[in-house]
Design a protein around this motif. Structure first.
Motif, mmCIF file in Angstrom:
data_model
loop_
_atom_site.group_PDB
_atom_site.id
_atom_site.type_symbol
_atom_site.label_atom_id
_atom_site.label_comp_id
_atom_site.label_asym_id
_atom_site.label_seq_id
_atom_site.Cartn_x
_atom_site.Cartn_y
_atom_site.Cartn_z
ATOM 1 N N ALA A 32 -7.772 16.733 -12.545
ATOM 2 C CA ALA A 32 -8.092 15.819 -13.641
ATOM 3 C C ALA A 32 -8.918 14.643 -13.134
ATOM 4 O O ALA A 32 -8.711 14.144 -12.029
ATOM 5 C CB ALA A 32 -6.811 15.315 -14.299
ATOM 6 N N VAL A 33 -9.858 14.217 -13.953
ATOM 7 C CA VAL A 33 -10.785 13.142 -13.578
ATOM 8 C C VAL A 33 -10.110 11.774 -13.587
ATOM 9 O O VAL A 33 -10.407 10.925 -12.752
ATOM 10 C CB VAL A 33 -12.006 13.147 -14.531
ATOM 11 N N ASN A 34 -9.191 11.551 -14.521
ATOM 12 C CA ASN A 34 -8.545 10.239 -14.621
ATOM 13 C C ASN A 34 -7.180 10.376 -15.291
ATOM 14 O O ASN A 34 -6.773 11.472 -15.680
ATOM 15 C CB ASN A 34 -9.438 9.262 -15.400
ATOM 16 N N HIS A 46 0.824 -1.217 0.000
ATOM 17 C CA HIS A 46 0.000 0.000 0.000
ATOM 18 C C HIS A 46 0.856 1.263 0.000
ATOM 19 O O HIS A 46 0.489 2.273 0.590
ATOM 20 C CB HIS A 46 -0.986 0.023 1.180
ATOM 21 N N THR A 47 2.010 1.155 -0.644
ATOM 22 C CA THR A 47 2.896 2.309 -0.780
ATOM 23 C C THR A 47 3.006 2.687 -2.249
ATOM 24 O O THR A 47 3.225 1.833 -3.105
ATOM 25 C CB THR A 47 4.302 1.982 -0.222
ATOM 26 N N LEU A 48 2.846 3.965 -2.514
ATOM 27 C CA LEU A 48 3.063 4.504 -3.850
ATOM 28 C C LEU A 48 4.555 4.730 -4.006
ATOM 29 O O LEU A 48 5.166 5.466 -3.229
ATOM 30 C CB LEU A 48 2.312 5.826 -4.010
ATOM 31 N N GLN A 83 -7.167 9.729 -8.623
ATOM 32 C CA GLN A 83 -7.918 8.480 -8.462
ATOM 33 C C GLN A 83 -7.143 7.471 -7.616
ATOM 34 O O GLN A 83 -7.728 6.572 -7.038
ATOM 35 C CB GLN A 83 -8.205 7.833 -9.814
ATOM 36 N N ASP A 84 -5.832 7.628 -7.557
ATOM 37 C CA ASP A 84 -4.971 6.706 -6.810
ATOM 38 C C ASP A 84 -4.995 6.951 -5.304
ATOM 39 O O ASP A 84 -4.468 6.148 -4.540
ATOM 40 C CB ASP A 84 -3.525 6.815 -7.308
ATOM 41 N N ARG A 85 -5.598 8.025 -4.881
ATOM 42 C CA ARG A 85 -5.557 8.427 -3.469
ATOM 43 C C ARG A 85 -5.972 7.310 -2.508
ATOM 44 O O ARG A 85 -5.338 7.083 -1.489
ATOM 45 C CB ARG A 85 -6.424 9.666 -3.254
ATOM 46 N N TYR A 111 0.550 16.748 -3.728
ATOM 47 C CA TYR A 111 -0.331 17.781 -4.277
ATOM 48 C C TYR A 111 -1.378 17.151 -5.199
ATOM 49 O O TYR A 111 -2.571 17.424 -5.081
ATOM 50 C CB TYR A 111 0.502 18.817 -5.042
ATOM 51 N N ILE A 112 -0.938 16.310 -6.088
ATOM 52 C CA ILE A 112 -1.853 15.653 -7.032
ATOM 53 C C ILE A 112 -2.851 14.766 -6.307
ATOM 54 O O ILE A 112 -4.028 14.689 -6.675
ATOM 55 C CB ILE A 112 -1.056 14.854 -8.090
ATOM 56 N N LEU A 113 -2.409 14.106 -5.240
ATOM 57 C CA LEU A 113 -3.294 13.217 -4.473
ATOM 58 C C LEU A 113 -4.242 13.977 -3.541
ATOM 59 O O LEU A 113 -5.091 13.376 -2.908
ATOM 60 C CB LEU A 113 -2.466 12.219 -3.666
#
Length: 168
Positions: free
Chosen positions: A150-152, A36-38, A51-53, A115-117
Motif C-alpha cells: 500500500a502507498v499510504n 525512534h521506536t515503533l 511509509q513509517d519505515r 512484514y509491513i515495514l
C-alpha cells in the motif's frame, strides 16, 4: 531493525511468545522505550504503513494479557517516548485465538509489523520458532502483501475495510 518487547509477565511463561523470542535472540527484552521506536498499540488511531519505515530503528511489542487491562497499561508513561501505531486488521494464527480478528500474540504482532515495514525475512524468522507460525502467514498472506504494498495509510484503511467490511 531491532525487535523489542516490553514484558509485563502477566501470562503463563511457558506459553509466552515474547519470552520465547528473547530466549532465541530474535527480540530484546527492554525496560523502557527509547526514542525512534515503533510501539505496537492496538488502540492507536494511526495505522502502520510502509511509509513509517524510515521513522523507526526498532519495533516494540507490549507483552501483556488481553484479559488484564491492556488498554490501561498502554496509557502509561513508558509509552510516551515511542511513536505508537496500530496494525491493520489481521487474523490470529495462534491456537488460543485462532482466526480471531486482531487478537495477536506478541510474536504475531512483531512479525506483522516487520512484514509491513519491508523486513519480510526477519518477520518469517520470528514465526519460524512456533509450530503454528506458518498458520499466521497462511491466513494473512494476501492481506499482509497488500498492506505492505500500500502507498499510504489511506490505502491501508481502504484495504482493511475491503477485507473486513464489518469493521467500522
Amino acid at each position: 531493525m531491532r525487535a523489542q518487547v516490553l514484558m509485563y509477565k502477566q501470562d503463563d511463561p511457558a506459553k509466552c511468545t515474547a519470552a520465547k523470542l528473547v530466549r532465541f535472540g530474535l527480540a530484546e527484552s527492554i525496560r523502557f522505550i527509547r526514542p525512534h521506536t515503533l510501539v505496537l498499540d492496538p488502540f492507536c488511531k494511526t495505522v502502520l504503513s510502509n511509509q513509517d519505515r524510515s521513522l523507526f530503528k526498532s519495533v516494540c511489542a507490549i507483552d501483556c494479557s488481553w484479559e488484564k487491562g491492556i488498554d490501561t497499561l498502554l496509557k502509561g508513561k513508558a509509552l510516551r517516548t515511542g511513536l505508537c501505531r496500530r496494525l491493520p486488521a489481521l487474523l490470529a494464527g495462534n491456537p488460543v485465538n485462532y482466526c480471531k480478528l486482531s487478537k495477536l500474540t506478541s510474536a504475531e504482532a512483531l512479525a506483522a509489523s516487520l512484514y509491513i515495514l519491508g523486513w519480510r525475512h526477519m518477520s518469517e524468522n520470528i514465526l519460524d520458532k512456533f509450530k503454528w507460525g506458518h498458520t499466521f502467514f497462511e491466513l494473512n498472506s494476501g492481506i499482509l502483501s497488500d498492506y505492505a504494498d500500500a502507498v499510504n495509510t489511506t490505502e491501508i484503511l481502504e484495504l482493511e475495510k475491503g477485507y473486513f467490511p464489518h469493521l467500522s
